[in-house]
Design a protein around this motif. Structure first.
Motif, PDB file in Angstrom:
ATOM      1  N   ILE A 139      26.662  -2.447  -0.829  1.00  0.00           N
ATOM      2  CA  ILE A 139      26.131  -2.870  -2.036  1.00  0.00           C
ATOM      3  C   ILE A 139      27.110  -2.897  -3.164  1.00  0.00           C
ATOM      4  O   ILE A 139      27.780  -1.935  -3.229  1.00  0.00           O
ATOM      5  CB  ILE A 139      24.852  -1.680  -2.791  1.00  0.00           C
ATOM      6  CG1 ILE A 139      23.679  -2.024  -1.607  1.00  0.00           C
ATOM      7  CG2 ILE A 139      24.595  -2.354  -3.994  1.00  0.00           C
ATOM      8  CD1 ILE A 139      22.364  -0.906  -2.007  1.00  0.00           C
ATOM      9  N   ARG A 140      27.454  -4.090  -3.522  1.00  0.00           N
ATOM     10  CA  ARG A 140      28.297  -4.503  -4.600  1.00  0.00           C
ATOM     11  C   ARG A 140      27.964  -4.919  -5.813  1.00  0.00           C
ATOM     12  O   ARG A 140      26.971  -5.813  -5.578  1.00  0.00           O
ATOM     13  CB  ARG A 140      29.687  -5.484  -3.914  1.00  0.00           C
ATOM     14  CG  ARG A 140      30.171  -4.733  -2.780  1.00  0.00           C
ATOM     15  CD  ARG A 140      31.173  -5.858  -2.191  1.00  0.00           C
ATOM     16  NE  ARG A 140      31.866  -5.026  -0.910  1.00  0.00           N
ATOM     17  CZ  ARG A 140      32.825  -4.419  -0.866  1.00  0.00           C
ATOM     18  NH1 ARG A 140      33.469  -4.072  -1.927  1.00  0.00           N
ATOM     19  NH2 ARG A 140      33.304  -4.240   0.381  1.00  0.00           N
ATOM     20  N   VAL A 141      28.106  -4.574  -7.141  1.00  0.00           N
ATOM     21  CA  VAL A 141      27.556  -5.001  -8.322  1.00  0.00           C
ATOM     22  C   VAL A 141      28.704  -5.320  -9.190  1.00  0.00           C
ATOM     23  O   VAL A 141      29.754  -4.940  -8.911  1.00  0.00           O
ATOM     24  CB  VAL A 141      26.761  -3.803  -8.879  1.00  0.00           C
ATOM     25  CG1 VAL A 141      25.499  -3.424  -7.933  1.00  0.00           C
ATOM     26  CG2 VAL A 141      27.482  -2.488  -9.215  1.00  0.00           C
ATOM     27  N   PRO A 142      28.241  -6.225 -10.141  1.00  0.00           N
ATOM     28  CA  PRO A 142      29.184  -6.643 -10.928  1.00  0.00           C
ATOM     29  C   PRO A 142      29.808  -5.499 -11.996  1.00  0.00           C
ATOM     30  O   PRO A 142      29.304  -4.606 -12.210  1.00  0.00           O
ATOM     31  CB  PRO A 142      28.412  -7.620 -12.027  1.00  0.00           C
ATOM     32  CG  PRO A 142      27.400  -8.068 -11.370  1.00  0.00           C
ATOM     33  CD  PRO A 142      27.062  -6.846 -10.333  1.00  0.00           C
ATOM     34  N   GLY A 217      37.067  -2.884  -3.352  1.00  0.00           N
ATOM     35  CA  GLY A 217      36.470  -2.485  -4.620  1.00  0.00           C
ATOM     36  C   GLY A 217      35.289  -1.539  -4.252  1.00  0.00           C
ATOM     37  O   GLY A 217      34.984  -1.320  -3.307  1.00  0.00           O
ATOM     38  N   PRO A 218      34.816  -1.088  -5.582  1.00  0.00           N
ATOM     39  CA  PRO A 218      33.632   0.074  -5.136  1.00  0.00           C
ATOM     40  C   PRO A 218      32.546  -0.521  -4.717  1.00  0.00           C
ATOM     41  O   PRO A 218      31.981  -1.618  -4.969  1.00  0.00           O
ATOM     42  CB  PRO A 218      33.556   0.355  -6.651  1.00  0.00           C
ATOM     43  CG  PRO A 218      34.002  -0.578  -7.620  1.00  0.00           C
ATOM     44  CD  PRO A 218      35.116  -1.066  -6.962  1.00  0.00           C
ATOM     45  N   LEU A 219      31.687   0.277  -3.802  1.00  0.00           N
ATOM     46  CA  LEU A 219      30.543  -0.218  -3.117  1.00  0.00           C
ATOM     47  C   LEU A 219      29.764   0.934  -2.875  1.00  0.00           C
ATOM     48  O   LEU A 219      30.109   2.172  -2.902  1.00  0.00           O
ATOM     49  CB  LEU A 219      30.753  -0.844  -1.815  1.00  0.00           C
ATOM     50  CG  LEU A 219      31.434   0.288  -0.852  1.00  0.00           C
ATOM     51  CD1 LEU A 219      30.347   0.647   0.232  1.00  0.00           C
ATOM     52  CD2 LEU A 219      32.735  -0.811   0.230  1.00  0.00           C
ATOM     53  N   PHE A 220      28.616   0.837  -2.592  1.00  0.00           N
ATOM     54  CA  PHE A 220      27.454   1.818  -2.320  1.00  0.00           C
ATOM     55  C   PHE A 220      26.883   1.731  -1.003  1.00  0.00           C
ATOM     56  O   PHE A 220      26.507   0.699  -0.494  1.00  0.00           O
ATOM     57  CB  PHE A 220      26.246   2.040  -3.245  1.00  0.00           C
ATOM     58  CG  PHE A 220      25.536   3.227  -3.187  1.00  0.00           C
ATOM     59  CD1 PHE A 220      25.841   4.441  -4.002  1.00  0.00           C
ATOM     60  CD2 PHE A 220      24.752   3.775  -2.250  1.00  0.00           C
ATOM     61  CE1 PHE A 220      25.410   5.653  -3.745  1.00  0.00           C
ATOM     62  CE2 PHE A 220      24.045   4.848  -2.143  1.00  0.00           C
ATOM     63  CZ  PHE A 220      24.348   5.702  -2.862  1.00  0.00           C
ATOM     64  N   LYS A 221      27.334   2.344   0.180  1.00  0.00           N
ATOM     65  CA  LYS A 221      26.955   2.301   1.377  1.00  0.00           C
ATOM     66  C   LYS A 221      25.401   2.811   1.594  1.00  0.00           C
ATOM     67  O   LYS A 221      25.186   4.039   1.419  1.00  0.00           O
ATOM     68  CB  LYS A 221      27.956   2.894   2.402  1.00  0.00           C
ATOM     69  CG  LYS A 221      27.667   2.961   3.932  1.00  0.00           C
ATOM     70  CD  LYS A 221      28.725   3.676   4.614  1.00  0.00           C
ATOM     71  CE  LYS A 221      28.400   5.239   4.675  1.00  0.00           C
ATOM     72  NZ  LYS A 221      29.092   6.043   5.570  1.00  0.00           N
TER      73      LYS A 221
END
Length: 273
Positions: A139-142, A217-221
Motif C-alpha cells: 500500500i503506497r499513498v501520496p 519509498g514508504p509502504l504498508f505491507k
C-alpha cells in the motif's frame, strides 16, 4: 460489508504478488518425457520452459572430527509467461503458481484448473496435503505536507499500527512496524495476516519473476496467507476438490483486506487509474 464491495475490482489494487501452492505426498521427479508433455498442456499460457535449482544445506556429525556441511542441489521444471510475470513450478512434493500480474481471482482460478488437469494427466500425485493462497500487498499513498512518512492511521486500521502513540509522546516518528495475527477457520483451515510499515519493497523483481517497480519509498505491507491442511486423512488429488477448497480459502481474503483499510484509501488511491 456490501456485496458490491466484495465484487469490486480496484483499478489500482495494491497486490504485488499472488501465489497458489498445492502440496502433495512426495512423487518421483518428472522425467524428460513428462516435462515435454506438461509443456504441451500449459504452453498457451506459460510457453517458456526452464529449470530451477534449489540448494539445501545439511549438517552431519563427523565420526572423529567437526560437523560437516553438505550442499544438495535439486532441480525442478518451471514454466513462465512471455512477460516473465506468471510462473509455474513443479516440485516432487508440490506445485506452485506465482504471479505479479494478478488481474483477478477468476483468472488465477482458470490457470489453476489448467495446471491441475495437466499435472493429473502427466503423473497423478497420491493425494493432496495442503492448499494455500497467499497475497502480498504494497500500500503506497501520496506524500502529505512535505512529510516523508505517511500518517498511516489515515489509510489503514489503527489496530495495525501498534503502540505508535508511545513514540509520539517521546517526539519519535515510527518508521517501521511489523506484526502477525493468526485466525483459525476450524481444525484444517487458518489465515495468517502479517503486516507493517516499511520502506522500498516487500517483493523484489527478479529475472525469474519480474514485476514493475515503483520508485522506492514508504509502504504498508499486508501479507495474507489463507491455507487448508489435511487433518485426519489425505484426500485424493481431485481437481474439483482442490478448486472448491481454493474458492473457500479465497473467500475470507477479501474480507480481511477490506476490514483493515480505510474509505480514504479506497477513494483516493485504489479507485484511481
Amino acid at each position: 460489508m456490501s456485496c458490491v464491495r466484495e465484487r469490486e475490482i480496484y483499478p489500482s489494487a495494491p497486490i504485488v504478488l499472488m501465489a497458489i501452492e498445492v502440496r502433495h505426498p512426495l512423487c518421483e521427479p518428472l522425467d524428460r518425457k513428462q516435462v515435454t508433455d506438461m509443456s504441451a498442456r500449459v504452453k498457451h499460457l506459460l510457453p517458456l520452459p526452464s529449470e530451477m535449482n534449489e540448494v539445501s544445506v545439511t549438517v552431519q556429525a563427523g565420526s572423529d572430527g567437526p560437523p560437516v556441511q553438505q550442499q544438495v542441489v535439486r532441480s525442478f521444471p518451471r514454466w513462465t509467461s512471455r512477460d516473465k510475470r506468471t510462473a509455474l513450478s513443479v516440485r516432487p512434493d508440490s506445485l506452485v503458481i506465482e504471479t505479479t500480474n494478478y488481474g483477478s481471482y477468476d483468472r488465477m482460478r482458470e490457470l489453476l484448473d489448467i495446471v491441475l488437469l495437466a499435472r493429473l494427466a502427466v503423473a497423478a500425485p497420491a493425494g493432496v496435503e495442503r492448499i494455500g493462497l497467499r497475497y502480498i500487498d504494497e500500500i503506497r499513498v501520496p506524500a502529505e505536507n512535505g512529510s516523508s512518512v505517511p500518517t498511516w492511521e489515515q489509510w489503514v486500521d489503527a489496530s495495525l499500527l501498534g503502540p505508535a502513540h508511545v513514540g509520539a509522546e517521546l517526539s519519535l516518528v515510527p518508521v517501521v512496524n511489523e506484526g502477525v495475527f493468526v485466525f483459525s477457520g476450524g481444525s484444517d483451515h487458518a489465515l495468517v495476516l502479517r503486516y507493517g510499515a516499511q520502506s522500498d519493497y516487500a517483493v523484489q523483481s527478479t529475472p525469474d519473476l519480474r514485476r514493475p517497480l515503483p520508485p522506492p519509498g514508504p509502504l504498508f505491507k499486508l501479507d495474507i496467507d489463507s491455507f487448508w491442511q489435511a487433518a485426519d486423512e489425505v484426500p485424493e488429488f481431485d481437481v474439483d476438490l482442490i478448486l472448491r477448497q481454493a474458492d473457500a480459502l479465497h473467500e475470507p481474503v477479501r474480507g480481511v483486506f477490506e476490514s483493515v483499510i480505510t474509505d480514504r484509501l479506497r477513494e483516493e488511491v485504489l479507485r484511481n487509474d
